[in-house]
Design a protein around this motif. Structure first.
Motif, PDB file in Angstrom:
ATOM      1  N   MET A 246     -11.834  13.581  -0.372  1.00 52.77           N
ATOM      2  CA  MET A 246     -11.172  12.303  -0.100  1.00 52.77           C
ATOM      3  C   MET A 246     -11.498  11.223  -1.131  1.00 52.77           C
ATOM      4  O   MET A 246     -10.625  10.446  -1.500  1.00 52.77           O
ATOM      5  CB  MET A 246     -11.521  11.792   1.299  1.00 52.77           C
ATOM      6  N   SER A 247     -12.740  11.174  -1.635  1.00 44.10           N
ATOM      7  CA  SER A 247     -13.109  10.088  -2.553  1.00 44.10           C
ATOM      8  C   SER A 247     -12.241  10.101  -3.808  1.00 44.10           C
ATOM      9  O   SER A 247     -11.905   9.044  -4.346  1.00 44.10           O
ATOM     10  CB  SER A 247     -14.589  10.161  -2.916  1.00 44.10           C
ATOM     11  N   LYS A 248     -11.852  11.307  -4.285  1.00 42.23           N
ATOM     12  CA  LYS A 248     -11.004  11.399  -5.473  1.00 42.23           C
ATOM     13  C   LYS A 248      -9.591  10.885  -5.200  1.00 42.23           C
ATOM     14  O   LYS A 248      -8.883  10.512  -6.125  1.00 42.23           O
ATOM     15  CB  LYS A 248     -10.916  12.859  -5.951  1.00 42.23           C
ATOM     16  N   LEU A 249      -9.184  10.878  -3.925  1.00 46.79           N
ATOM     17  CA  LEU A 249      -7.815  10.504  -3.567  1.00 46.79           C
ATOM     18  C   LEU A 249      -7.654   9.017  -3.264  1.00 46.79           C
ATOM     19  O   LEU A 249      -6.531   8.519  -3.220  1.00 46.79           O
ATOM     20  CB  LEU A 249      -7.359  11.324  -2.355  1.00 46.79           C
ATOM     21  N   VAL A 250      -8.757   8.317  -3.063  1.00 50.96           N
ATOM     22  CA  VAL A 250      -8.695   6.914  -2.635  1.00 50.96           C
ATOM     23  C   VAL A 250      -7.839   6.043  -3.568  1.00 50.96           C
ATOM     24  O   VAL A 250      -6.982   5.289  -3.092  1.00 50.96           O
ATOM     25  CB  VAL A 250     -10.107   6.333  -2.424  1.00 50.96           C
ATOM     26  N   PRO A 251      -8.016   6.090  -4.916  1.00 50.42           N
ATOM     27  CA  PRO A 251      -7.185   5.227  -5.763  1.00 50.42           C
ATOM     28  C   PRO A 251      -5.677   5.473  -5.567  1.00 50.42           C
ATOM     29  O   PRO A 251      -4.894   4.520  -5.494  1.00 50.42           O
ATOM     30  CB  PRO A 251      -7.618   5.580  -7.185  1.00 50.42           C
ATOM     31  N   GLY A 252      -5.288   6.733  -5.448  1.00 48.67           N
ATOM     32  CA  GLY A 252      -3.876   7.060  -5.225  1.00 48.67           C
ATOM     33  C   GLY A 252      -3.388   6.576  -3.870  1.00 48.67           C
ATOM     34  O   GLY A 252      -2.271   6.064  -3.742  1.00 48.67           O
ATOM     35  N   LEU A 253      -4.231   6.723  -2.843  1.00 45.74           N
ATOM     36  CA  LEU A 253      -3.848   6.272  -1.503  1.00 45.74           C
ATOM     37  C   LEU A 253      -3.693   4.752  -1.462  1.00 45.74           C
ATOM     38  O   LEU A 253      -2.788   4.234  -0.797  1.00 45.74           O
ATOM     39  CB  LEU A 253      -4.871   6.743  -0.468  1.00 45.74           C
ATOM     40  N   ILE A 254      -4.540   4.037  -2.192  1.00 48.57           N
ATOM     41  CA  ILE A 254      -4.407   2.578  -2.261  1.00 48.57           C
ATOM     42  C   ILE A 254      -3.075   2.219  -2.920  1.00 48.57           C
ATOM     43  O   ILE A 254      -2.338   1.351  -2.446  1.00 48.57           O
ATOM     44  CB  ILE A 254      -5.610   1.944  -3.003  1.00 48.57           C
ATOM     45  N   ARG A 255      -2.743   2.897  -4.018  1.00 52.16           N
ATOM     46  CA  ARG A 255      -1.450   2.646  -4.691  1.00 52.16           C
ATOM     47  C   ARG A 255      -0.278   2.944  -3.760  1.00 52.16           C
ATOM     48  O   ARG A 255       0.704   2.196  -3.730  1.00 52.16           O
ATOM     49  CB  ARG A 255      -1.328   3.508  -5.955  1.00 52.16           C
ATOM     50  N   MET A 256      -0.358   4.060  -3.010  1.00 52.10           N
ATOM     51  CA  MET A 256       0.729   4.392  -2.067  1.00 52.10           C
ATOM     52  C   MET A 256       0.848   3.301  -1.009  1.00 52.10           C
ATOM     53  O   MET A 256       1.949   2.878  -0.665  1.00 52.10           O
ATOM     54  CB  MET A 256       0.480   5.741  -1.385  1.00 52.10           C
ATOM     55  N   GLY A 257      -0.287   2.828  -0.505  1.00 49.15           N
ATOM     56  CA  GLY A 257      -0.273   1.745   0.476  1.00 49.15           C
ATOM     57  C   GLY A 257       0.396   0.501  -0.076  1.00 49.15           C
ATOM     58  O   GLY A 257       1.189  -0.161   0.607  1.00 49.15           O
ATOM     59  N   ASP A 258       0.103   0.185  -1.344  1.00 50.95           N
ATOM     60  CA  ASP A 258       0.718  -0.978  -1.992  1.00 50.95           C
ATOM     61  C   ASP A 258       2.239  -0.825  -2.102  1.00 50.95           C
ATOM     62  O   ASP A 258       2.978  -1.794  -1.915  1.00 50.95           O
ATOM     63  CB  ASP A 258       0.118  -1.199  -3.388  1.00 50.95           C
ATOM     64  N   ILE A 259       2.693   0.398  -2.391  1.00 50.35           N
ATOM     65  CA  ILE A 259       4.137   0.648  -2.493  1.00 50.35           C
ATOM     66  C   ILE A 259       4.813   0.330  -1.167  1.00 50.35           C
ATOM     67  O   ILE A 259       5.835  -0.370  -1.120  1.00 50.35           O
ATOM     68  CB  ILE A 259       4.414   2.113  -2.909  1.00 50.35           C
ATOM     69  N   PHE A 260       4.230   0.820  -0.087  1.00 49.02           N
ATOM     70  CA  PHE A 260       4.871   0.593   1.215  1.00 49.02           C
ATOM     71  C   PHE A 260       4.746  -0.857   1.659  1.00 49.02           C
ATOM     72  O   PHE A 260       5.680  -1.409   2.233  1.00 49.02           O
ATOM     73  CB  PHE A 260       4.323   1.577   2.250  1.00 49.02           C
ATOM     74  N   THR A 261       3.618  -1.491   1.364  1.00 53.85           N
ATOM     75  CA  THR A 261       3.453  -2.902   1.716  1.00 53.85           C
ATOM     76  C   THR A 261       4.486  -3.754   0.983  1.00 53.85           C
ATOM     77  O   THR A 261       5.081  -4.668   1.556  1.00 53.85           O
ATOM     78  CB  THR A 261       2.024  -3.372   1.381  1.00 53.85           C
ATOM     79  N   ALA A 262       4.743  -3.448  -0.293  1.00 57.10           N
ATOM     80  CA  ALA A 262       5.707  -4.223  -1.091  1.00 57.10           C
ATOM     81  C   ALA A 262       7.131  -4.088  -0.559  1.00 57.10           C
ATOM     82  O   ALA A 262       7.947  -5.004  -0.698  1.00 57.10           O
ATOM     83  CB  ALA A 262       5.647  -3.775  -2.547  1.00 57.10           C
ATOM     84  N   ASN A 263       7.450  -2.956   0.053  1.00 57.47           N
ATOM     85  CA  ASN A 263       8.818  -2.737   0.543  1.00 57.47           C
ATOM     86  C   ASN A 263       9.048  -3.306   1.940  1.00 57.47           C
ATOM     87  O   ASN A 263      10.178  -3.342   2.400  1.00 57.47           O
ATOM     88  CB  ASN A 263       9.164  -1.242   0.494  1.00 57.47           C
ATOM     89  N   LYS A 264       8.001  -3.742   2.610  1.00 53.03           N
ATOM     90  CA  LYS A 264       8.035  -4.416   3.912  1.00 53.03           C
ATOM     91  C   LYS A 264       8.749  -3.654   5.022  1.00 53.03           C
ATOM     92  O   LYS A 264       8.139  -3.202   5.951  1.00 53.03           O
ATOM     93  CB  LYS A 264       8.619  -5.826   3.785  1.00 53.03           C
ATOM     94  N   VAL A 265      10.079  -3.498   4.935  1.00 52.02           N
ATOM     95  CA  VAL A 265      10.840  -2.842   6.011  1.00 52.02           C
ATOM     96  C   VAL A 265      11.719  -1.754   5.404  1.00 52.02           C
ATOM     97  O   VAL A 265      12.343  -1.952   4.367  1.00 52.02           O
ATOM     98  CB  VAL A 265      11.724  -3.863   6.777  1.00 52.02           C
ATOM     99  N   LEU A 266      11.747  -0.603   6.069  1.00 50.84           N
ATOM    100  CA  LEU A 266      12.668   0.477   5.705  1.00 50.84           C
ATOM    101  C   LEU A 266      13.761   0.488   6.763  1.00 50.84           C
ATOM    102  O   LEU A 266      13.471   0.598   7.955  1.00 50.84           O
ATOM    103  CB  LEU A 266      11.915   1.809   5.664  1.00 50.84           C
ATOM    104  N   ASN A 267      14.997   0.345   6.326  1.00 52.89           N
ATOM    105  CA  ASN A 267      16.134   0.262   7.242  1.00 52.89           C
ATOM    106  C   ASN A 267      16.843   1.600   7.378  1.00 52.89           C
ATOM    107  O   ASN A 267      16.739   2.455   6.494  1.00 52.89           O
ATOM    108  CB  ASN A 267      17.123  -0.798   6.737  1.00 52.89           C
ATOM    109  N   PRO A 268      17.594   1.787   8.462  1.00 55.26           N
ATOM    110  CA  PRO A 268      18.356   3.026   8.622  1.00 55.26           C
ATOM    111  C   PRO A 268      19.227   3.288   7.388  1.00 55.26           C
ATOM    112  O   PRO A 268      19.858   2.368   6.860  1.00 55.26           O
ATOM    113  CB  PRO A 268      19.212   2.763   9.859  1.00 55.26           C
ATOM    114  N   GLY A 269      19.195   4.531   6.918  1.00 53.64           N
ATOM    115  CA  GLY A 269      19.979   4.925   5.748  1.00 53.64           C
ATOM    116  C   GLY A 269      19.220   4.813   4.439  1.00 53.64           C
ATOM    117  O   GLY A 269      19.630   5.399   3.441  1.00 53.64           O
ATOM    118  N   GLU A 270      18.100   4.071   4.419  1.00 54.04           N
ATOM    119  CA  GLU A 270      17.324   3.971   3.182  1.00 54.04           C
ATOM    120  C   GLU A 270      16.485   5.241   3.003  1.00 54.04           C
ATOM    121  O   GLU A 270      16.054   5.855   3.968  1.00 54.04           O
ATOM    122  CB  GLU A 270      16.447   2.718   3.195  1.00 54.04           C
TER     123      GLU A 270
END
Length: 194
Positions: free
Chosen positions: A114-138
């Motif tokens: 898990m420790s090797k994956l933390v930087p990537g998981l933080i980046r993935m979290g940032d991607i989803f946080t930046a997109n705020k809401v996912l709407n139907p069809g997206e």
């Protein structure tokens, strides 16, 4: 004269059949193509299914590979690009969705890795946080392109730099195909297991 009409009719019929759309499946109003091109390679539909959370349909998932796979290990081992995509069926807050992905990795990857994956998981979290809401069809796509890495696309836009580490791609795929997948029925559907 009669022969030329038959030939013309045959040519017209052939022209229309050649131009027929490639969509092979429709699930909850989402059209799933039988093939896609990723990184210059033509991929075939491996499987398609629906992610449920309780009684609610969350998204339609589809998996494309260069040849049929039936497990996480086969998916990682098969050469060439791969694509997992999710088409939303309901409005979802992207931040909590990203946290669920992190939990899915934690459920399927040994704690020692898990420790090797933390930087990537933080980046993935940032991607989803930046997109705020996912709407139907997206749509969210996770494309593995050899030599490039995992390219994340959300709402039609590439999200930052590719994730270059094969271990991170495998960890992400374990959410759907690992020993403790988010949804066992979806895992079987994406792997084409009846």
């Amino acid at each position: 004269m009669h022969l030329s009409k038959l030939l013309l009719a045959g040519f017209v019929a052939f022209s229309f059949s050649a131009a027929a759309p490639a969509a092979t499946v429709e699930l909850h109003g989402v059209k799933i193509e039988d093939s896609v091109t990723v990184g210059g390679a033509k991929l075939q539909l491996n499987g398609v299914g629906t992610r449920y959370k309780g009684p609610f349909k969350v998204y339609v998932g589809d998996l494309y590979t260069t040849k049929k796979v039936a497990s996480l290990d086969e998916l990682i081992a098969v050469p060439g690009p791969k694509r997992l995509s999710m088409t939303m069926l309901r409005e979802i807050e992207a931040g909590p969705f990203g946290k669920l992905l992190t939990r899915g990795v934690e459920d399927n990857v040994p704690k020692t890795e898990m420790s090797k994956l933390v930087p990537g998981l933080i980046r993935m979290g940032d991607i989803f946080t930046a997109n705020k809401v996912l709407n139907p069809g997206e749509v969210i796509t996770l494309d593995w392109i050899p030599g490039t890495g995992m390219v994340v696309t959300a709402k039609g836009k590439v999200q930052g730099e590719p994730f270059k580490e094969p271990e991170f791609f495998k960890a992400m795929m374990s959410i759907w195909f690992g020993p403790v997948p988010a949804d066992f029925k979806l895992k079987d559907a994406l792997l084409g297991i009846k």
